[in-house]
Design a protein around this motif. Structure first.
Motif, PDB file in Angstrom:
ATOM      1  N   VAL A  20       0.843  -1.207   0.000  1.00  0.00           N
ATOM      2  CA  VAL A  20       0.000   0.000   0.000  1.00  0.00           C
ATOM      3  C   VAL A  20       0.872   1.249   0.000  1.00  0.00           C
ATOM      4  O   VAL A  20       0.579   2.220  -0.706  1.00  0.00           O
ATOM      5  N   PHE A  21       1.956   1.223   0.758  1.00  0.00           N
ATOM      6  CA  PHE A  21       2.869   2.378   0.777  1.00  0.00           C
ATOM      7  C   PHE A  21       3.504   2.597  -0.604  1.00  0.00           C
ATOM      8  O   PHE A  21       3.577   3.728  -1.088  1.00  0.00           O
ATOM      9  N   LEU A  22       3.950   1.507  -1.233  1.00  0.00           N
ATOM     10  CA  LEU A  22       4.523   1.618  -2.576  1.00  0.00           C
ATOM     11  C   LEU A  22       3.486   2.112  -3.581  1.00  0.00           C
ATOM     12  O   LEU A  22       3.791   2.931  -4.454  1.00  0.00           O
ATOM     13  N   ALA A  23       2.260   1.635  -3.465  1.00  0.00           N
ATOM     14  CA  ALA A  23       1.190   2.086  -4.353  1.00  0.00           C
ATOM     15  C   ALA A  23       0.939   3.573  -4.180  1.00  0.00           C
ATOM     16  O   ALA A  23       0.755   4.306  -5.161  1.00  0.00           O
ATOM     17  N   LEU A  24       0.956   4.025  -2.940  1.00  0.00           N
ATOM     18  CA  LEU A  24       0.742   5.451  -2.673  1.00  0.00           C
ATOM     19  C   LEU A  24       1.867   6.290  -3.254  1.00  0.00           C
ATOM     20  O   LEU A  24       1.612   7.325  -3.885  1.00  0.00           O
ATOM     21  N   CYS A  25       3.097   5.855  -3.091  1.00  0.00           N
ATOM     22  CA  CYS A  25       4.241   6.584  -3.656  1.00  0.00           C
ATOM     23  C   CYS A  25       4.173   6.618  -5.184  1.00  0.00           C
ATOM     24  O   CYS A  25       4.372   7.676  -5.801  1.00  0.00           O
ATOM     25  N   LEU A  26       3.908   5.488  -5.802  1.00  0.00           N
ATOM     26  CA  LEU A  26       3.814   5.434  -7.255  1.00  0.00           C
ATOM     27  C   LEU A  26       2.663   6.295  -7.775  1.00  0.00           C
ATOM     28  O   LEU A  26       2.779   6.941  -8.818  1.00  0.00           O
ATOM     29  N   ASP A  27       1.569   6.305  -7.027  1.00  0.00           N
ATOM     30  CA  ASP A  27       0.414   7.097  -7.437  1.00  0.00           C
ATOM     31  C   ASP A  27       0.715   8.594  -7.403  1.00  0.00           C
ATOM     32  O   ASP A  27       0.334   9.332  -8.316  1.00  0.00           O
ATOM     33  N   VAL A  28       1.399   9.032  -6.366  1.00  0.00           N
ATOM     34  CA  VAL A  28       1.753  10.448  -6.270  1.00  0.00           C
ATOM     35  C   VAL A  28       2.696  10.851  -7.405  1.00  0.00           C
ATOM     36  O   VAL A  28       2.518  11.889  -8.045  1.00  0.00           O
ATOM     37  N   VAL A  29       3.688  10.004  -7.677  1.00  0.00           N
ATOM     38  CA  VAL A  29       4.624  10.307  -8.768  1.00  0.00           C
ATOM     39  C   VAL A  29       3.902  10.298 -10.115  1.00  0.00           C
ATOM     40  O   VAL A  29       4.157  11.148 -10.971  1.00  0.00           O
ATOM     41  N   ALA A  30       2.977   9.365 -10.302  1.00  0.00           N
ATOM     42  CA  ALA A  30       2.221   9.315 -11.551  1.00  0.00           C
ATOM     43  C   ALA A  30       1.348  10.558 -11.724  1.00  0.00           C
ATOM     44  O   ALA A  30       1.243  11.103 -12.826  1.00  0.00           O
ATOM     45  N   LEU A  31       0.731  11.009 -10.644  1.00  0.00           N
ATOM     46  CA  LEU A  31      -0.101  12.216 -10.723  1.00  0.00           C
ATOM     47  C   LEU A  31       0.725  13.457 -11.055  1.00  0.00           C
ATOM     48  O   LEU A  31       0.259  14.344 -11.763  1.00  0.00           O
ATOM     49  N   LEU A  32       1.937  13.513 -10.568  1.00  0.00           N
ATOM     50  CA  LEU A  32       2.783  14.688 -10.795  1.00  0.00           C
ATOM     51  C   LEU A  32       3.671  14.564 -12.029  1.00  0.00           C
ATOM     52  O   LEU A  32       4.379  15.509 -12.367  1.00  0.00           O
ATOM     53  N   SER A  33       3.620  13.439 -12.689  1.00  0.00           N
ATOM     54  CA  SER A  33       4.493  13.182 -13.830  1.00  0.00           C
ATOM     55  C   SER A  33       4.206  14.136 -14.993  1.00  0.00           C
ATOM     56  O   SER A  33       3.051  14.345 -15.357  1.00  0.00           O
ATOM     57  N   PRO A  34       5.259  14.666 -15.604  1.00  0.00           N
ATOM     58  CA  PRO A  34       5.060  15.523 -16.776  1.00  0.00           C
ATOM     59  C   PRO A  34       4.917  14.742 -18.079  1.00  0.00           C
ATOM     60  O   PRO A  34       4.671  15.333 -19.118  1.00  0.00           O
ATOM     61  N   ALA A  35       5.075  13.442 -18.031  1.00  0.00           N
ATOM     62  CA  ALA A  35       5.092  12.660 -19.269  1.00  0.00           C
ATOM     63  C   ALA A  35       4.116  11.492 -19.186  1.00  0.00           C
ATOM     64  O   ALA A  35       4.447  10.430 -18.672  1.00  0.00           O
ATOM     65  N   TRP A  36       2.909  11.703 -19.677  1.00  0.00           N
ATOM     66  CA  TRP A  36       1.965  10.608 -19.816  1.00  0.00           C
ATOM     67  C   TRP A  36       1.915  10.146 -21.265  1.00  0.00           C
ATOM     68  O   TRP A  36       1.847   8.964 -21.545  1.00  0.00           O
ATOM     69  N   VAL A  37       1.925  11.091 -22.173  1.00  0.00           N
ATOM     70  CA  VAL A  37       1.986  10.784 -23.598  1.00  0.00           C
ATOM     71  C   VAL A  37       3.065  11.671 -24.192  1.00  0.00           C
ATOM     72  O   VAL A  37       3.092  12.879 -23.931  1.00  0.00           O
ATOM     73  N   THR A  38       3.960  11.090 -24.966  1.00  0.00           N
ATOM     74  CA  THR A  38       4.995  11.880 -25.624  1.00  0.00           C
ATOM     75  C   THR A  38       5.031  11.524 -27.101  1.00  0.00           C
ATOM     76  O   THR A  38       4.716  10.407 -27.496  1.00  0.00           O
ATOM     77  N   ALA A  39       5.403  12.506 -27.869  1.00  0.00           N
ATOM     78  CA  ALA A  39       5.620  12.344 -29.303  1.00  0.00           C
ATOM     79  C   ALA A  39       6.675  13.363 -29.699  1.00  0.00           C
ATOM     80  O   ALA A  39       7.124  14.164 -28.868  1.00  0.00           O
ATOM     81  N   GLU A  40       7.055  13.337 -30.950  1.00  0.00           N
ATOM     82  CA  GLU A  40       8.018  14.322 -31.411  1.00  0.00           C
ATOM     83  C   GLU A  40       7.356  15.693 -31.368  1.00  0.00           C
ATOM     84  O   GLU A  40       6.295  15.901 -31.949  1.00  0.00           O
ATOM     85  N   HIS A  41       7.938  16.604 -30.624  1.00  0.00           N
ATOM     86  CA  HIS A  41       7.447  17.973 -30.452  1.00  0.00           C
ATOM     87  C   HIS A  41       6.128  18.032 -29.699  1.00  0.00           C
ATOM     88  O   HIS A  41       5.350  18.964 -29.881  1.00  0.00           O
ATOM     89  N   PHE A  42       5.825  17.040 -28.845  1.00  0.00           N
ATOM     90  CA  PHE A  42       4.557  17.024 -28.120  1.00  0.00           C
ATOM     91  C   PHE A  42       4.727  16.277 -26.813  1.00  0.00           C
ATOM     92  O   PHE A  42       5.390  15.248 -26.755  1.00  0.00           O
ATOM     93  N   GLY A 139      -9.699  11.447 -29.618  1.00  0.00           N
ATOM     94  CA  GLY A 139      -9.756  12.872 -29.879  1.00  0.00           C
ATOM     95  C   GLY A 139      -8.495  13.478 -30.451  1.00  0.00           C
ATOM     96  O   GLY A 139      -8.438  14.672 -30.714  1.00  0.00           O
ATOM     97  N   THR A 140      -7.466  12.689 -30.666  1.00  0.00           N
ATOM     98  CA  THR A 140      -6.193  13.234 -31.108  1.00  0.00           C
ATOM     99  C   THR A 140      -5.953  12.903 -32.578  1.00  0.00           C
ATOM    100  O   THR A 140      -6.232  11.797 -33.027  1.00  0.00           O
ATOM    101  N   VAL A 141      -5.422  13.871 -33.261  1.00  0.00           N
ATOM    102  CA  VAL A 141      -5.076  13.661 -34.660  1.00  0.00           C
ATOM    103  C   VAL A 141      -3.580  13.856 -34.848  1.00  0.00           C
ATOM    104  O   VAL A 141      -3.141  14.527 -35.762  1.00  0.00           O
ATOM    105  N   LEU A 142      -2.800  13.273 -33.947  1.00  0.00           N
ATOM    106  CA  LEU A 142      -1.348  13.360 -34.091  1.00  0.00           C
ATOM    107  C   LEU A 142      -0.930  12.589 -35.337  1.00  0.00           C
ATOM    108  O   LEU A 142      -1.325  11.440 -35.529  1.00  0.00           O
ATOM    109  N   GLN A 143      -0.133  13.217 -36.138  1.00  0.00           N
ATOM    110  CA  GLN A 143       0.320  12.581 -37.362  1.00  0.00           C
ATOM    111  C   GLN A 143       1.652  11.869 -37.167  1.00  0.00           C
ATOM    112  O   GLN A 143       2.181  11.299 -38.104  1.00  0.00           O
ATOM    113  N   THR A 144       2.190  11.915 -35.960  1.00  0.00           N
ATOM    114  CA  THR A 144       3.471  11.276 -35.683  1.00  0.00           C
ATOM    115  C   THR A 144       3.269  10.139 -34.692  1.00  0.00           C
ATOM    116  O   THR A 144       2.218  10.004 -34.076  1.00  0.00           O
TER     117      THR A 144
END
Length: 181
Positions: A20-42, A139-144
């Motif tokens: 549970v402690f590890l889940a809580l730590c991972l959850d906080v980092v996931a919520l604050l993460s700047p990278a959920w989806v990445t692409a070239e220039h996005f 909803g995304t029309v990413l061409q890359t």
């Protein structure tokens, strides 16, 4: 305890608390993460979407400026964020109840409550983590080429640890010990 008695210590509840402690730590980092989806220039996180403008002259080595805007304008991104935060709050409540129950040592009846909180958090997290890629791709029309990055993966990791902790809190090891000795 007499000389002939043997006590078997099974650390399932302690391992469950660690999960549970590890889940809580991972959850906080996931919520604050700047990278959920990445692409070239996005780049897309739960909080903002950033894109990089192309350089004016292709021969120049300098990169274009990044422009970011809030993602809290679309309903599905708000729903994803609310589900993930609700799951994190349920996990936090489960962690504190489990910690207090383990410290007192006699509160076995609270283990079922902790498991219910964790299973509720698993359902909330799984709904959010399934909703996110479906609505993103819809909803995304990413061409890359784009990929779901480490922030999204940490969300799934937290969900798996929550599920493991909930299962371990459901185990009743106390009824088996009396029958064996």
């Amino acid at each position: 305890m007499s000389v002939n008695e043997v006590y078997v210590f099974r650390p399932f509840k302690l391992i469950a608390l660690l999960c549970v402690f590890l889940a809580l730590c991972l959850d906080v980092v996931a919520l604050l993460s700047p990278a959920w989806v990445t692409a070239e220039h996005f780049s897309l996180s739960l909080w903002e979407s950033c894109s990089q403008a192309e350089a004016r002259h292709p021969s120049e080595e300098e990169e274009g400026q990044w422009s970011c805007f809030s993602t809290l304008t679309t309903d599905w991104q708000i729903a994803t964020l609310v589900l993930l935060v609700a799951g994190a709050v349920a996990t936090l409540v489960a962690f504190f109840v489990a910690l207090i129950s383990l410290c007192q040592g006699t509160q076995r009846r609270h283990y079922r409550t902790v498991a219910i909180f964790l299973f509720t958090a698993v359902v909330l997290q799984a709904c959010a983590l399934v909703l996110y890629p479906i609505k993103f791709i819809d909803g995304t029309v990413l061409q890359t080429y784009h990929e779901f990055n480490w922030g999204y993966g940490l969300g799934w990791g937290a969900t798996i640890f929550m599920l493991g902790g909930g299962i371990l809190f459901c185990l009743r090891t106390d009824i088996y010990e009396d029958a064996m000795y």
